[in-house]
Design a protein around this motif. Structure first.
Motif, PDB file in Angstrom:
ATOM      1  N   ALA A 181       8.290  11.358 -10.453  1.00  0.00           N
ATOM      2  CA  ALA A 181       7.904  12.345 -11.463  1.00  0.00           C
ATOM      3  C   ALA A 181       7.824  13.725 -10.842  1.00  0.00           C
ATOM      4  O   ALA A 181       8.135  14.734 -11.465  1.00  0.00           O
ATOM      5  CB  ALA A 181       6.561  11.954 -12.073  1.00  0.00           C
ATOM      6  N   PHE A 182       7.407  13.774  -9.573  1.00  0.00           N
ATOM      7  CA  PHE A 182       7.202  15.039  -8.891  1.00  0.00           C
ATOM      8  C   PHE A 182       8.519  15.662  -8.423  1.00  0.00           C
ATOM      9  O   PHE A 182       8.559  16.800  -7.993  1.00  0.00           O
ATOM     10  CB  PHE A 182       6.286  14.803  -7.679  1.00  0.00           C
TER      11      PHE A 182
ATOM     12  N   GLN B 184       1.876   7.319 -20.557  1.00  0.00           N
ATOM     13  CA  GLN B 184       1.255   8.493 -19.933  1.00  0.00           C
ATOM     14  C   GLN B 184       2.109   9.750 -20.104  1.00  0.00           C
ATOM     15  O   GLN B 184       1.828  10.769 -19.489  1.00  0.00           O
ATOM     16  CB  GLN B 184       1.009   8.242 -18.437  1.00  0.00           C
ATOM     17  N   GLU B 185       3.173   9.637 -20.882  1.00  0.00           N
ATOM     18  CA  GLU B 185       4.088  10.759 -21.106  1.00  0.00           C
ATOM     19  C   GLU B 185       4.680  11.306 -19.814  1.00  0.00           C
ATOM     20  O   GLU B 185       4.836  12.514 -19.624  1.00  0.00           O
ATOM     21  CB  GLU B 185       3.391  11.868 -21.902  1.00  0.00           C
ATOM     22  N   ILE B 186       5.000  10.399 -18.891  1.00  0.00           N
ATOM     23  CA  ILE B 186       5.676  10.777 -17.659  1.00  0.00           C
ATOM     24  C   ILE B 186       7.177  10.737 -17.946  1.00  0.00           C
ATOM     25  O   ILE B 186       7.686   9.726 -18.415  1.00  0.00           O
ATOM     26  CB  ILE B 186       5.312   9.800 -16.518  1.00  0.00           C
ATOM     27  N   PRO B 187       7.880  11.851 -17.692  1.00  0.00           N
ATOM     28  CA  PRO B 187       9.282  11.942 -18.129  1.00  0.00           C
ATOM     29  C   PRO B 187      10.258  11.198 -17.230  1.00  0.00           C
ATOM     30  O   PRO B 187      11.071  11.804 -16.542  1.00  0.00           O
ATOM     31  CB  PRO B 187       9.545  13.451 -18.116  1.00  0.00           C
TER      32      PRO B 187
ATOM     33  N   ASN C 179       3.009   3.677  -2.358  1.00  0.00           N
ATOM     34  CA  ASN C 179       3.291   3.909  -3.771  1.00  0.00           C
ATOM     35  C   ASN C 179       4.266   5.077  -3.890  1.00  0.00           C
ATOM     36  O   ASN C 179       3.876   6.230  -3.818  1.00  0.00           O
ATOM     37  CB  ASN C 179       1.981   4.205  -4.518  1.00  0.00           C
TER      38      ASN C 179
ATOM     39  N   ASP D  82       4.179   2.028 -18.886  1.00  0.00           N
ATOM     40  CA  ASP D  82       3.052   2.917 -18.568  1.00  0.00           C
ATOM     41  C   ASP D  82       3.495   4.366 -18.517  1.00  0.00           C
ATOM     42  O   ASP D  82       2.774   5.265 -18.952  1.00  0.00           O
ATOM     43  CB  ASP D  82       2.417   2.527 -17.227  1.00  0.00           C
TER      44      ASP D  82
ATOM     45  N   ALA E 180      -1.909  -6.447  -8.027  1.00  0.00           N
ATOM     46  CA  ALA E 180      -0.867  -6.063  -8.987  1.00  0.00           C
ATOM     47  C   ALA E 180      -0.567  -7.220  -9.936  1.00  0.00           C
ATOM     48  O   ALA E 180      -0.435  -7.022 -11.150  1.00  0.00           O
ATOM     49  CB  ALA E 180       0.392  -5.631  -8.249  1.00  0.00           C
TER      50      ALA E 180
ATOM     51  N   GLN F 199       5.584  -0.864 -15.495  1.00  0.00           N
ATOM     52  CA  GLN F 199       5.337   0.519 -15.096  1.00  0.00           C
ATOM     53  C   GLN F 199       6.171   1.525 -15.894  1.00  0.00           C
ATOM     54  O   GLN F 199       5.673   2.597 -16.219  1.00  0.00           O
ATOM     55  CB  GLN F 199       5.509   0.670 -13.592  1.00  0.00           C
TER      56      GLN F 199
ATOM     57  N   GLN G 116      -3.185  -7.639 -12.638  1.00  0.00           N
ATOM     58  CA  GLN G 116      -3.188  -6.638 -13.708  1.00  0.00           C
ATOM     59  C   GLN G 116      -1.950  -6.736 -14.575  1.00  0.00           C
ATOM     60  O   GLN G 116      -1.815  -5.999 -15.535  1.00  0.00           O
ATOM     61  CB  GLN G 116      -3.269  -5.222 -13.125  1.00  0.00           C
ATOM     62  N   THR G 117      -0.992  -7.609 -14.196  1.00  0.00           N
ATOM     63  CA  THR G 117       0.252  -7.667 -14.976  1.00  0.00           C
ATOM     64  C   THR G 117       0.542  -9.098 -15.411  1.00  0.00           C
ATOM     65  O   THR G 117       0.060  -9.540 -16.448  1.00  0.00           O
ATOM     66  CB  THR G 117       1.428  -7.082 -14.174  1.00  0.00           C
TER      67      THR G 117
ATOM     68  N   ARG H 196       6.013   5.778  -6.509  1.00  0.00           N
ATOM     69  CA  ARG H 196       6.207   6.163  -7.910  1.00  0.00           C
ATOM     70  C   ARG H 196       5.908   7.640  -8.209  1.00  0.00           C
ATOM     71  O   ARG H 196       6.718   8.306  -8.851  1.00  0.00           O
ATOM     72  CB  ARG H 196       5.367   5.246  -8.805  1.00  0.00           C
TER      73      ARG H 196
ATOM     74  N   LEU I 105       0.805  -1.224   0.000  1.00  0.00           N
ATOM     75  CA  LEU I 105       0.000   0.000   0.000  1.00  0.00           C
ATOM     76  C   LEU I 105       0.839   1.277   0.000  1.00  0.00           C
ATOM     77  O   LEU I 105       0.322   2.363   0.202  1.00  0.00           O
ATOM     78  CB  LEU I 105      -1.002   0.034   1.166  1.00  0.00           C
TER      79      LEU I 105
END
Lengths: 334, 264
Positions: free
Chosen positions: A77-78, A98-101, A71, A94, A140, A91, A143-144, A73, A69
């Motif tokens: 990005a932040f 999602q265009e996450i740099p 996360n 993904d 998880a 991921q 979904q993978t 990730r 629980l």
């Protein structure tokens, strides 16, 4: 005399000022967030903190553990953390979608320790048998890799059962199968039930994702590639030490401090399995060094995930999710 | 409720909502926040429309769990309250266990509830989890209500030798009703929270994933707009439920209870 004293003072002050300035930017402060609680499967990073390898590479590293629980990730990005350990390549795909740099800069586990487990005395003896088993799997996994199991091997969806990191439901039913890490769950099960379960490594059946991948932000790669390179190199050195050294107490003390439920028995088992299964030094990593990345393999894994229905054909360019700029350089290879 | 107060009831919160959404939209655009960190309300809305084929059915699954769990919370909560109110000894001996059920973290016990109920019955497991979260306010409030009967009236009913049924229908039920309704208001949305949390902790129903599954998947895939889309459906459900419970409460109490009479 007085002038001499003044000169001495000035020299001392200058020396002190230079030392202070040098000390201040000698070590870059970076934070590595992981994908799980502290454990031997992250041992190389703890090793590099514990034995000063990061410090020798001019880095002051703080490890921020993950867990159920948790996360970490979005923090990457932040910009709240600088490096992130990801579980597999999905991921990062993904992130590209999602265009996450962010990008993968090193792939520490050449083989994913993800496995399926069945009871030693239970009815399921082969990979194909597992298709009949009630299969304990968390969200998880569903979904993978389950999507891949379903596509590539026809594992039926109807057999899925809930899994929350508790061994109890598995131990309660000799017909059950469950997801696990080949480096941990067999020993946890042996401690609880007396016998090691049968282990089926997904990697032996075509799941060719890298695991324990190191990700960072594109702007850090662009602005300070030297820092990224130092972090990758030091982590590789840390991993070589953690795998080969007789004594890894310094790292294990840090692991146990961050995760008090970790026992010496589990650490010993995990280190042994990482070696036996050649999780970090399989294939080309033997020549190119730990962390090696092969773009063709990334593309092949993406194609499998497209077949499993996770992505559309051509939705992303999988080679953009990773970069080989910092690995494949033979660091730590004799 | 007259026309003016109805307008305030609906208009005031709607205005606040519109202002908040506009401020959110403006701020995200001004700060140029990428959508994986915070999507704008308009991005969320267009995600709801674009992904409706998946979101709609998931919403229905969560709604169904919520409503059935709420129904069970009402039936069992009121029945237990009646039992508790019937004797002080029963109440004192059982209430600590009801509290225990209320405060136990669902995450901790979920794996065991799964074993006890049987892992083939995922939906029933989720229902029980949601019920555990939802039933306590109804139990607690209704017990209080049943105990709050005016002693004068109680004596009056005894004096006139009222039957048990008359006592229940004419004395106990009306006294307990306002308490029950305020418990219901809390429980209704707890049932929603419970339905979502239950799905998180028990794993999703394989063929009928609910909104928790959408939230989980979107988080895993870093698809923040989809996560906000699922969250806004949950919020919408909560708001509608809240007003529905307010309405029900008003309908049942407006003729006679102090809490509703004032609003005429």
């Amino acid at each position: 005399m007085k002038t001499l004293l003044t000169i001495c003072r000035a020299v001392l002050f200058a020396w002190w000022a230079i030392a202070a300035a040098y000390g201040a930017d000698a070590a870059d402060k970076v934070t590595l967030a992981t994908n799980w609680l502290a454990q031997p499967e992250l041992g190389g990073f703890y090793q590099a903190v514990a034995d000063g390898t990061y410090a020798r590479h001019g880095l002051e590293v703080t490890i921020k553990p993950g867990g159920p629980l948790v996360n970490n990730r979005p923090l990457l990005a932040f910009g709240k953390i600088d490096f992130l350990i990801g579980t597999n390549l999905i991921q990062p795909f993904d992130a590209a979608k999602q265009e996450i740099p962010t990008k993968v800069v090193a792939a520490f586990f050449q083989k994913d320790p993800q496995c399926l487990l069945s009871h030693a005395d239970g009815p399921w003896k082969t990979w194909d048998d597992l298709k009949q088993a009630p299969l304990l799997m968390g969200n998880a996994g569903r979904q993978t890799f389950f999507l891949w199991l379903h596509d590539a091997y026809d594992f039926p969806r109807a057999n899925l059962r809930p899994y929350n990191h508790s061994l109890a439901p598995f131990l309660n039913d000799p017909r059950a199968a469950m997801q696990g890490f080949a480096t941990a769950e067999p020993e946890r099960i042996r401690e609880a039930a007396g016998k090691e379960p049968r282990v089926f490594l997904l990697a032996d059946h075509g799941w060719n994702s890298y695991s324990t991948v190191l990700e960072t932000r594109n702007d850090l790669i662009a602005k300070n590639p030297d820092l990224v390179q130092r972090f990758v190199d030091a982590s590789i050195v840390g991993w070589n030490t953690y795998l080969d050294a007789e004594d890894t107490d310094a790292a294990d003390v840090l692991i146990k401090k961050d995760n008090p439920s970790m026992t010496d028995g589990l650490i010993k088992f995990s280190r042994r399995k990482m070696g036996e299964l050649e999780l970090l030094r399989a294939g080309e990593a033997k020549k190119l060094g730990i962390g090696a990345i092969d773009i063709e393999r990334v593309k092949s894994f993406y194609a499998k995930m497209v077949a499993a229905g996770m992505y559309q054909e051509g939705e992303i360019d999988p080679s953009e999710a990773v970069t080989v700029e910092f690995v494949n350089k033979g660091v730590g290879v004799e | 409720m007259n026309e003016r107060s109805l307008w305030i009831r609906i208009g005031a919160p709607a205005l606040v909502g519109a202002l908040l959404l506009a401020a959110w939209e403006a701020w995200v655009r001004y700060a140029e926040l990428p959508k994986y960190i915070l999507p704008t309300p308009s991005e969320v809305a267009s995600t709801i429309v674009a992904q409706w084929a998946a979101l709609g059915p998931a919403w229905m699954v969560t709604l169904k769990t919520m409503l059935v769990a709420l129904a069970a919370a009402v039936v069992l909560g009121v029945a237990l309250a009646a039992l508790f109110a019937s004797s002080r000894i029963v109440e004192t001996s059982l209430f600590p266990y009801a509290v225990m059920l209320q405060v136990t973290p669902l995450v901790a016990v979920a794996p065991f509830i799964v074993i006890w109920i049987g892992w083939e019955r995922v939906w029933l497991t989720q229902l029980v989890c949601a019920w555990i979260v939802a039933f306590f306010p109804i139990l607690s409030n209704t017990t209080m209500g049943l105990r709050s009967v005016d002693p004068g009236l109680r004596d009056l009913f005894s004096l006139y030798d009222a039957s048990r049924w008359q006592r229940l229908r004419l004395l106990l039920a009306p006294s307990a009703l306002p308490y029950f309704l305020s418990g219901l208001k809390i429980s209704a949305n707890l049932a929603l929270v419970g339905a979502v949390v239950a799905e998180f902790v028990t794993g999703t129903q394989v063929d009928n994933p609910g909104l928790a599954s959408t939230i989980f998947t979107s988080q895993l895939n870093s698809d923040t707009p989809l996560m906000f889309a699922a969250l806004s459906l949950i919020s919408l459900t909560g708001i509608v439920t809240f007003f529905a419970m307010e309405g029900l409460s008003h309908l049942l109490l407006r003729r006679w209870h102090e809490s509703a009479i004032g609003e005429r």
